[in-house]
Design an enzyme around this catalytic site. Structure first.
Site, PDB file in Angstrom:
ATOM      1  N   GLY A  44       0.061   6.093   2.769  1.00  0.00           N
ATOM      2  CA  GLY A  44       0.703   6.553   4.007  1.00  0.00           C
ATOM      3  C   GLY A  44       1.640   5.485   4.550  1.00  0.00           C
ATOM      4  O   GLY A  44       1.263   4.319   4.636  1.00  0.00           O
ATOM      5  N   THR A 100      -0.969   0.036   7.405  1.00  0.00           N
ATOM      6  CA  THR A 100      -1.524   1.375   7.635  1.00  0.00           C
ATOM      7  C   THR A 100      -1.728   1.556   9.134  1.00  0.00           C
ATOM      8  O   THR A 100      -2.151   0.611   9.813  1.00  0.00           O
ATOM      9  CB  THR A 100      -2.876   1.592   6.915  1.00  0.00           C
ATOM     10  OG1 THR A 100      -3.530   2.747   7.477  1.00  0.00           O
ATOM     11  CG2 THR A 100      -3.821   0.420   7.033  1.00  0.00           C
TER      12      THR A 100
END
Ligand code: F6P
Length: 324
Positions: free
Chosen positions: A11, A126
């Protein structure tokens, strides 16, 4: 070491570009060649490498996303995929790697290191802030500020209509975003995967608020909460409330992953980018760089991925005390 590769994986998180910039410029400063690997492990397997110069990272410190692109690679989870990646790195003369990402990225890096021995240093990038060995991950501060901005706006409409809102924030396995938003956004309660808050407790808290004349309420739900997502939790409490609240649910979603990084994230990314190249060149490998009590740390991937970083009970208690 004469040539290193840098990539972003998993991500994306605001501040990844600032980290790429720091890695590239530190490598050049240390007279090392640096190559950008596109789309994480997929690009490594495909040999999608671009030489990076100082100007390649100009004007990106303020940009969200990642100029190197990102992916969650299924092929790298197989031995054949990793072997292809190793062969590509060898062919390109890349002797060391800087991996920017979260636990999935570091799990891949660790296996790759064990199988093929390529020295790798990780940079925690993250929004989830769920890695052991660093107080903060790159992107977390921006994500909580983005979510908070949305929560403040929802509070306005919740108040106008006397509504109870369940707001879902990201965090598949982690409540760090939820707890920060709950405290800063003045929520009644925060539901996080790390602690069990039952539906009974939730109902009780909302009812107590109603008896104290609260006409609107906000509950923050981390997407990974064990009672379900915000829609499921809202459905479970509906019908059990004393107040005649109109219930609404809002899922903030990927908005939390984008946007220009905050100053805090840019500074963190810059510090960690420099530290990662220095660590790699000094012979460290199979580790993540982090920041604990404002000091740079080096933590084995194994610990970063698997050791617990529990949310402090004090923070959880804070929400209960302040929502009285
Ligand atoms: O790990 C970051 C994160 O945003 C989590 O909070 C979330 O559960 C997940 O990624 C979403 O992943 P994707 O972008 O693949 O839907």
């Amino acid at each position: 070491m004469k040539k290193i590769g840098v990539f972003t994986s998993g991500g994306d998180a605001p501040g990844m570009n600032a980290a790429i910039r720091a890695v590239v410029r530190t490598a050049i400063y240390k007279e090392i060649e640096v190559v950008g690997i596109l789309r994480g492990y997929n690009g490594m397997i495909g040999g999608h490498f671009v030489p990076m110069q100082s100007h390649s990272v100009s004007n990106i410190i303020q940009r969200g996303g990642t100029i190197l692109k990102s992916a969650r690679s299924k092929e790298f989870m197989t031995y054949e995929g990793r072997k292809k990646a190793f062969e590509q790195l060898q062919k390109a003369g890349i002797e060391g790697l800087i991996a920017i990402g979260g636990d999935g990225t570091f799990t891949g890096a660790k296996v790759f290191y064990e199988e093929f021995g390529i020295p790798t240093v990780g940079i925690p990038g993250t929004i989830d802030n769920d890695l052991y060995g660093t107080d903060y991950t790159i992107g977390y501060d921006t994500a909580i500020n983005t979510a908070l901005d949305a929560i403040d706006k929802i509070r306005d409409t919740a108040d106008s209509h006397d509504r109870l809102f369940f707001i879902e924030v990201m965090g598949r396995d982690s409540g760090y975003i939820a707890i920060a938003c709950g405290i800063a956004g003045g929520a009644e309660l925060v539901m996080v995967p790390e602690t069990l808050t039952t539906i009974d407790e939730l109902v009780q808290t909302i009812n107590q608020g109603w008896r104290r004349s609260k006409t609107s309420s906000i509950v923050i739900v981390a997407e990974g909460d064990e009672e379900g997502n915000a829609h499921e939790i809202a459905a479970k409490v509906a019908g059990q409330l004393e107040g005649k609240y109109d219930i609404r649910v809002s899922t903030l979603g990927h908005i939390q992953r984008g946007g220009s990084p905050t100053a805090r994230d840019r500074i963190l990314a810059s510090r960690l980018g420099v530290a990662a190249v220095e660590a790699l060149l000094s012979g460290k490998q199979n580790i993540m760089v982090g920041i604990v009590n404002d000091e740079i740390t080096h933590v084995p991937f194994e610990d970063a991925i698997h050791k617990e970083k529990p949310i402090r009970q004090e923070l959880i208690d804070l929400v209960r005390i302040l929502s009285i």
